[in-house]
Design an enzyme around this catalytic site. Structure first.
Site, PDB file in Angstrom:
ATOM      1  N   HIS A 194       7.042   6.386  12.716  1.00 38.34           N
ATOM      2  CA  HIS A 194       8.078   5.795  13.751  1.00 38.34           C
ATOM      3  C   HIS A 194       7.906   6.837  15.098  1.00 38.34           C
ATOM      4  O   HIS A 194       8.778   7.374  15.375  1.00 38.34           O
ATOM      5  CB  HIS A 194       9.480   6.235  13.062  1.00 38.34           C
ATOM      6  CG  HIS A 194       9.806   5.060  11.878  1.00 38.34           C
ATOM      7  ND1 HIS A 194      10.148   3.649  12.279  1.00 38.34           N
ATOM      8  CD2 HIS A 194       9.806   5.356  10.542  1.00 38.34           C
ATOM      9  CE1 HIS A 194      10.095   3.335  11.073  1.00 38.34           C
ATOM     10  NE2 HIS A 194      10.184   4.155  10.164  1.00 38.34           N
ATOM     11  N   ASP A 234       9.416   9.177   6.431  1.00 43.42           N
ATOM     12  CA  ASP A 234       9.592   7.878   5.870  1.00 43.42           C
ATOM     13  C   ASP A 234       8.758   6.832   6.448  1.00 43.42           C
ATOM     14  O   ASP A 234       8.377   6.875   7.741  1.00 43.42           O
ATOM     15  CB  ASP A 234      11.103   7.144   5.810  1.00 43.42           C
ATOM     16  CG  ASP A 234      11.523   6.904   7.002  1.00 43.42           C
ATOM     17  OD1 ASP A 234      11.313   7.800   8.105  1.00 43.42           O
ATOM     18  OD2 ASP A 234      12.063   5.798   7.503  1.00 43.42           O
ATOM     19  N   GLU A 235       8.208   5.733   5.754  1.00 41.10           N
ATOM     20  CA  GLU A 235       7.855   4.520   6.199  1.00 41.10           C
ATOM     21  C   GLU A 235       6.391   4.952   7.255  1.00 41.10           C
ATOM     22  O   GLU A 235       6.328   4.470   8.362  1.00 41.10           O
ATOM     23  CB  GLU A 235       8.562   3.661   7.002  1.00 41.10           C
ATOM     24  CG  GLU A 235       9.746   2.978   6.166  1.00 41.10           C
ATOM     25  CD  GLU A 235      10.560   2.180   6.684  1.00 41.10           C
ATOM     26  OE1 GLU A 235      10.976   1.229   6.244  1.00 41.10           O
ATOM     27  OE2 GLU A 235      10.894   2.376   7.754  1.00 41.10           O
ATOM     28  N   CYS A 236       5.805   5.859   6.693  1.00 44.24           N
ATOM     29  CA  CYS A 236       4.260   6.183   7.521  1.00 44.24           C
ATOM     30  C   CYS A 236       3.139   5.614   6.773  1.00 44.24           C
ATOM     31  O   CYS A 236       2.828   6.003   5.876  1.00 44.24           O
ATOM     32  CB  CYS A 236       4.111   7.722   7.250  1.00 44.24           C
ATOM     33  SG  CYS A 236       2.829   8.163   8.278  1.00 44.24           S
TER      34      CYS A 236
END
Length: 752
Positions: A258, A321-323
């Site tokens: 992000h 998160d969400e990497c």
């Protein structure tokens, strides 16, 4: 005397609607009357701000109280701390008698929370004849969890300081003690960092913003530059304001993923060197901070150095998160880092990244919180895990003796729909009504009693992709956040949804007075359908609204006062449009509920699936694929069956051989939700369940929404229908979620 943790009516006109529910409330026959001589006394100067808050609340309600340095024997509200009398941290003892109101807290926070309970009683016990009269009672109270959090994402959409202060006011009023401020995102960097001015001039702005939902295709944009950021002076003022309300602000600086907004300003921090742009649409992006570049860590340490000077919180949230690991897999620097550090894969590289940042923060006497992905590759030594993808991450962390904040997406993401009405404003997805939020308990049953101690609390999250203004934030957050507040504060044994609703109905007065744009249809119609193997579907309707009637029609017209009142479950046995309306007396409450039933030969028939549906797309109704009900475009109504990376293969047994000439089903195609059409869909027919004949094949599914497959086939005698749909498998390179398993989404199978 009331039993521990219960409430009762003091008299016909007296209520004790305190939220969160206190541990113990014992009413008395006395009452305390406020007048112009009523004094507020504080035992120590540090309680003066709380006394001022109480005085302002009394004045706001049209009454009067004076501050006094004398603790009089009567007509006084006294505020003091006594850790002996109230041994629990943040706890308080509130006594209301004929002559005096006393609030004794374990600490200053306890006094503050006692005042919040008193203010709620002030709001809801006014009488035009008696003025402001408080009911006599003794309240003993303290929180269940030490961490009670509410989150707000300002990265996707930016909200002014005035709203952040209002948000903090509402948090503290319902006894939350933590505000998780999500300050950086792919779509915008929202905090001033003086050493890196382009974070303000570049990263804080995007060229335009997507219109509508990210699942829509093609994407449309508004063409308007958008952004903003908080200056360090503004942050200092907000932090101090929150401190005065006993709210700790935990900042979140996202890493390693992000990061698009930051990379737009400083492209050398990415694996490819760019160029990058602040993201203009929602999603997860492959371009992340380069884990092999020492400049990345120097940059983040510099950023955190300035962040630490602004936020005195014990915790700093570093995201995690969400990497995606896509760029790391092909980046020479990242691969060299893995080799040098003896890391076996990119998950361990992420763990290295998090550990390195944790080491820096630990050196500054701070600790990290990260989303549950920080478990991947090994958990950092002192890390606290915020479990969002379910409870599994929290359970694993607690079993490893790490502190956990429970925040599962399934129950505590308040940007999800709270009503299935199709006219609700656009939201992220899912369906999370008030009762689902209230019923969640943050201590998983899988844990052993000695592991309970690691569950430190609960947090609800509010992501702002579809929250375009302050009013929409409030609409999505309240009253669901109030349900979260009761879970975080009140003992599990004291929670009762019916009792909560009684108090919440009265809190509408408070929310309106505070100008909160809350969702006020939280008692709208509840409905469920049961599919029977005789080809019928029964309908059940209910509501928690007191003394309400439900009226319904089966002719497609909106129900009125002359239509049937629902009393018992009934059957729908033919294609029809069913509508129902809740009435409070003669006035309609909420919106009309509507459901179409499309009857066909397969309803309620035996259904065998080779692979079971997964995740959130595993309907409770085992016959959801053959119940005559079509799933909605929002795919949040429990009708869609989803298959992650697996093929769909179903066999329906009609029971007897009969003529078949029409077959069909629905397929949901939303590439931006990782929902892909099948490579091929095939229907087969058989009389004996062994010898199947292919009767229809389809390879193209053009609609970027629901593809309704309706096939006319040669008239064939058959008892068994077999359907095969080949999953896309792995999402192709260049597509959203590339490298991950595709979802194959199937709904109602039609046979005629």
């Amino acid at each position: 005397m009331l039993a521990y943790g219960t409430f009762a009516q003091h008299s016909q006109n007296t209520v004790f609607p305190i939220i969160p529910r206190p541990a113990s409330l014992v009413p008395s026959d006395e009452h305390f009357q406020l007048n112009k001589s009523t004094a507020i006394f504080v035992s120590r100067q540090s309680l003066q701000p709380s006394a001022d808050l109480l005085k302002q609340a009394i004045s706001h309600l049209g009454h009067f109280a004076v501050l006094s340095s004398e603790n009089k024997k009567e007509n006084v509200i006294s505020l003091e701390t006594d850790a002996t009398e109230v041994p629990e941290k943040e706890g308080y003892f509130l006594r209301i008698s004929q002559n005096k109101v006393e609030i004794t807290g374990h600490d200053e926070a306890g006094v503050f929370y006692g005042i919040q309970s008193l203010i709620q009683l002030l709001y809801l016990n006014q009488s035009s004849s008696a003025g402001l009269q408080l009911p006599g009672c003794a309240v003993k109270d303290s929180p269940r969890f030490s961490y009670r959090g509410l989150h707000l994402d300002v990265g996707r959409n930016f909200f002014p300081v005035s709203f952040i202060r209002k948000y903090i006011d509402l948090l503290s009023f319902y006894k939350f003690n933590t505000f998780h401020w999500h300050l950086t995102e792919d779509q915008g960097w929202r905090i001033e960092i003086k050493k890196y001015p382009e974070l303000q001039s570049v990263s804080a702005f995007r060229d335009e913003t997507i219109i509508g939902h990210k699942k829509d295709s093609p994407h449309r944009f508004d063409g308007k530059k958008y952004g903003g950021f908080y200056t360090q002076q503004e942050v200092k003022e907000v932090v101090e304001y929150a401190r005065s309300k006993y709210v700790t602000i935990i900042p979140e600086i996202e890493m390693p993923g992000h990061a698009m907004a930051a990379l737009a300003a400083y492209p050398n921090l990415g694996c490819t060197g760019g160029p990058y742009k602040t993201a203009t649409f929602w999603g997860v992006f492959d371009d992340v901070f380069c884990a092999g570049n020492d400049s990345t860590f120097h940059f983040l340490e510099d950023v955190l150095s300035e962040v630490l000077a602004l936020f005195p919180s014990k915790y700093i949230h570093i995201g995690g998160d969400e990497c995606p690991k896509t760029q790391w897999k092909i980046c020479p620097k990242c691969q060299k880092r893995m080799k040098d550090e003896h890391l076996k894969d990119e998950h361990e590289l992420q763990s290295y990244f998090i550990r390195r940042m944790e080491k820096y923060l630990n050196s500054k006497q701070r600790e990290i919180i990260g989303w549950d992905e920080i478990l991947e590759g090994g958990l950092s030594p002192k890390a606290t895990v915020m479990s969002w993808r379910g409870e599994e991450g929290g359970i694993a962390a607690a079993q490893q003796k790490h502190d956990v904040i429970m925040s599962p997406e399934s129950h505590l993401y308040l940007d999800y729909y709270q009503s299935l009405n199709p006219n609700e404003p656009i939201a992220a997805g899912g369906f999370t009504p008030l009762k689902k939020v209230y019923d969640y308990d943050p201590v998983p049953g899988e844990l052993k009693p000695e592991e309970y101690q690691y569950i430190k609390g609960i947090q609800a999250n509010i992501w702002s992709e579809y929250l375009y203004n302050q009013a929409q934030v409030e609409y999505m957050v309240f009253p669901r956040a109030i349900a979260v507040s009761e879970t975080g504060w009140s003992a599990k044994t004291h929670k009762n949804y019916e009792d909560f609703l009684k108090r919440l109905r009265l809190h509408k007065i408070i929310l309106r007075d505070k100008k909160v744009n809350f969702f006020d249809r939280f008692e709208e119609l509840n409905f469920s359908f049961t599919t029977h193997n005789d080809g019928k579907v029964s309908v059940h309707l209910s509501s928690t609204l007191p003394q309400a009637n439900i009226r319904y029609t089966t002719n497609g017209k909106n129900p009125g006062m002359n239509d049937k009142v629902f009393k018992n479950d009934f059957f729908v046995e033919k294609s029809t449009i069913f509508k129902a309306q809740l009435f409070g007396g003669t006035k309609p409450y909420g919106k009309v509920f509507e459901q179409s039933f499309d009857f066909h030969k397969a309803i309620g028939k035996s259904l065998t699936l080779k692979n079971k549906p997964k995740g959130n797309f595993n309907p409770k109704d085992p016959l959801a694929l053959v119940n005559g009900i079509t799933g909605s475009l929002r795919y949040n109504d429990g009708q869609w069956s989803g298959f992650s990376g697996e093929n769909f293969e179903a066999v329906i047994d009609l029971g007897i051989v009969q003529n078949i000439q029409k077959l069909g089903l629905n397929i949901l195609k939303y590439h931006w939700q990782r929902m892909w059409e099948p490579n091929v869909l095939v229907f087969y027919l058989s009389e004996n369940g062994k010898d199947y004949k292919e009767v229809y094949r389809q390879k193209t599914f053009p609609e970027n929404a629901v593809n309704k497959v309706r096939a006319s086939v040669p008239l064939t005698k058959a008892r068994f229908i077999k359907i095969e749909a080949e999953n896309k498998g792995i999402i192709p390179k260049g597509e959203y979620g590339a490298g991950n398993k595709a979802w194959l989404m199937i709904d109602e199978i039609y046979v005629n």
